[in-house]
Design a protein around this motif. Structure first.
Motif, short mmCIF file in Angstrom:
data_model
loop_
_atom_site.label_atom_id
_atom_site.label_comp_id
_atom_site.label_asym_id
_atom_site.label_seq_id
_atom_site.Cartn_x
_atom_site.Cartn_y
_atom_site.Cartn_z
N GLY A 161 0.81 -1.21 0.00
CA GLY A 161 0.00 0.00 0.00
C GLY A 161 0.84 1.27 0.00
O GLY A 161 1.95 1.31 0.57
N TYR A 162 0.32 2.32 -0.61
CA TYR A 162 1.05 3.58 -0.69
C TYR A 162 1.25 4.23 0.67
O TYR A 162 2.27 4.91 0.90
CB TYR A 162 0.32 4.55 -1.63
N ILE A 163 0.29 4.04 1.58
CA ILE A 163 0.41 4.68 2.90
C ILE A 163 1.59 4.10 3.67
O ILE A 163 2.44 4.84 4.21
CB ILE A 163 -0.90 4.51 3.69
N ASN A 164 1.69 2.78 3.72
CA ASN A 164 2.81 2.17 4.42
C ASN A 164 4.12 2.41 3.69
O ASN A 164 5.19 2.50 4.31
CB ASN A 164 2.57 0.67 4.59
N TYR A 165 4.08 2.50 2.37
CA TYR A 165 5.30 2.83 1.60
C TYR A 165 5.84 4.20 1.99
O TYR A 165 7.05 4.38 2.20
CB TYR A 165 5.01 2.76 0.11
N LEU A 166 4.93 5.18 2.11
CA LEU A 166 5.36 6.52 2.51
C LEU A 166 5.87 6.52 3.95
O LEU A 166 6.84 7.21 4.27
CB LEU A 166 4.20 7.51 2.36
N LEU A 167 5.21 5.76 4.81
CA LEU A 167 5.68 5.70 6.20
C LEU A 167 7.08 5.12 6.30
O LEU A 167 7.90 5.56 7.11
CB LEU A 167 4.70 4.86 7.03
N LYS A 168 7.37 4.13 5.45
CA LYS A 168 8.70 3.53 5.48
C LYS A 168 9.73 4.42 4.79
O LYS A 168 10.84 4.62 5.31
CB LYS A 168 8.66 2.17 4.80
N ALA A 169 9.39 4.95 3.63
CA ALA A 169 10.37 5.67 2.83
C ALA A 169 10.62 7.08 3.34
O ALA A 169 11.76 7.57 3.33
CB ALA A 169 9.91 5.72 1.37
N VAL A 170 9.57 7.77 3.76
CA VAL A 170 9.71 9.18 4.14
C VAL A 170 9.91 9.34 5.64
O VAL A 170 10.80 10.08 6.09
CB VAL A 170 8.47 9.97 3.67
N PHE A 171 9.10 8.63 6.44
CA PHE A 171 9.15 8.81 7.90
C PHE A 171 9.95 7.72 8.59
O PHE A 171 10.06 7.73 9.82
CB PHE A 171 7.73 8.86 8.46
N HIS A 172 10.48 6.77 7.83
CA HIS A 172 11.37 5.73 8.34
C HIS A 172 10.73 4.93 9.48
O HIS A 172 11.37 4.65 10.49
CB HIS A 172 12.69 6.34 8.83
N VAL A 173 9.46 4.59 9.28
CA VAL A 173 8.76 3.73 10.25
C VAL A 173 9.04 2.29 9.88
O VAL A 173 8.68 1.82 8.79
CB VAL A 173 7.24 4.01 10.22
N SER A 174 9.70 1.57 10.78
CA SER A 174 10.11 0.20 10.47
C SER A 174 8.93 -0.77 10.46
O SER A 174 8.89 -1.70 9.64
CB SER A 174 11.16 -0.27 11.48
#
Length: 322
Positions: A161-174
């Motif tokens: 999903g795009y939401i989790n992709y942004l969380l990982k790529a931009v906000f570095h949420v593991s």
């Protein structure tokens, strides 16, 4: 032959009198009878596909109709469905609590968000730009519910999903949330999708009220020294009260939300998104012997609740314009 001629001559004044009275009735009470001929097809369709299902559902709500059991269609059981609902069905009370929680999540946010967006659009002076934003805001409303929820299902996908992709790529949420698979996040995620799908309609209703307010009132208030908040609180909000009442009454049915949960989670995980509307649907079409009678009683209760809420809104928030 002579007797027949005499009877015919005697009948003619009677027939003429009948026709005269029929024409008078047609003109004075019933209008043009040809009009009924032209609306007959539409009326027949309405009675067949709208009125009759409602009447049948009301009757079914007081029966133990189980679709997969022959002979149970009209087994009248009085108020037994409601006795079971209130005193023996724990899932019903769980679904009722979920419905209230979902309403509290969506309705205030949708109301405030639609009002803010309407205020921003109404402040745009260029008509073309304002029309463009009105179209953009209303697009989710005209989008089919299945398409909209499948879109959000892709956005919420745990791995792709795009939401989790942004969380990982931009906000570095593991470890981003499993939006639709976690008990804590499933209902808020569906509430977000529901607000996005519906707030555009409320926005247009608020815009109707805002465009109807006389601009001279704001100019006079500004001359008197009123700031933006004072103008909103003392001019905009009171004059929007009829629209606000209408929006609150129209949104009384949020508690019976069904399609969003059915498409995204089907009540899961662990019945965390099982609303009353979805529970009735599952009883009627997905579980056991398909208890259509019990499901109809749940929907009848929901309808009564919505009517009571709408009546209370119009009673306590009524203005001079209503």
């Amino acid at each position: 032959m002579e007797g027949t001629t005499v009877l015919t001559e005697q009948r003619e004044p009677i027939v003429r009198a009948f026709l005269r009275h029929a024409r008078a009735i047609r003109r004075e009470r019933w209008g043009n009878l040809w009009g009924y001929v032209f609306i007959a097809p539409a009326l027949l369709l309405y009675l067949t596909f709208n009125a009759w299902p409602v009447v049948r559902g009301l009757c079914m709500a007081f029966t133990d109709y189980r679709f997969l059991i022959r002979g149970s269609e009209w087994s009248f059981n009085g108020l037994q469905n409601y006795h079971e609902m209130f005193f023996r069905d724990r899932v019903f009370w769980h679904a009722f609590a979920v419905s209230l929680k979902y309403t509290m999540m969506t309705f205030p946010v949708q109301l405030v968000l639609s009002l803010l967006v309407a205020l921003m659009i109404s402040s745009i002076t260029r008509q073309g730009v304002a029309a463009f934003y009105r179209i953009i805001v209303y697009l989710p409303v005209v989008l089919p519910i299945s398409v909209a929820m499948l879109l959000w299902q892709q956005l919420y996908h745990y791995q792709f999903g795009y939401i989790n992709y942004l969380l990982k790529a931009v906000f570095h949420v593991s470890q981003p949330p499993n939006w639709l698979g976690d008990v804590r996040w499933a209902l808020p995620a569906i509430a977000t999708a529901g607000v996005w799908k519906s707030f555009g309609g409320d926005t247009l209703l608020f815009l109707i009220g805002l465009y109807g307010i006389n601009r001279e009132l704001y100019e006079a208030a500004a001359i008197d020294g009123a700031n933006a908040w004072q103008r909103f609180w003392n001019i905009t909000l009171p004059l929007l009260r009829p629209i606000l009442v209408l929006i609150i009454a129209l949104n009384a049915g949020i508690a019976s939300a069904t399609q969003e949960m059915l498409i995204l989670t089907n009540g899961g995980p662990q019945n965390a998104t099982l609303t009353l509307g979805l529970y009735g649907y599952q009883l009627a079409f997905q579980q056991g012997d398909l208890r259509l009678g019990y499901a109809a009683s749940i929907y009848l209760l929901l309808g009564v609740i919505h009517m009571v809420l709408a009546g209370l809104v119009f009673k306590f928030f009524r203005t001079e314009r209503y």
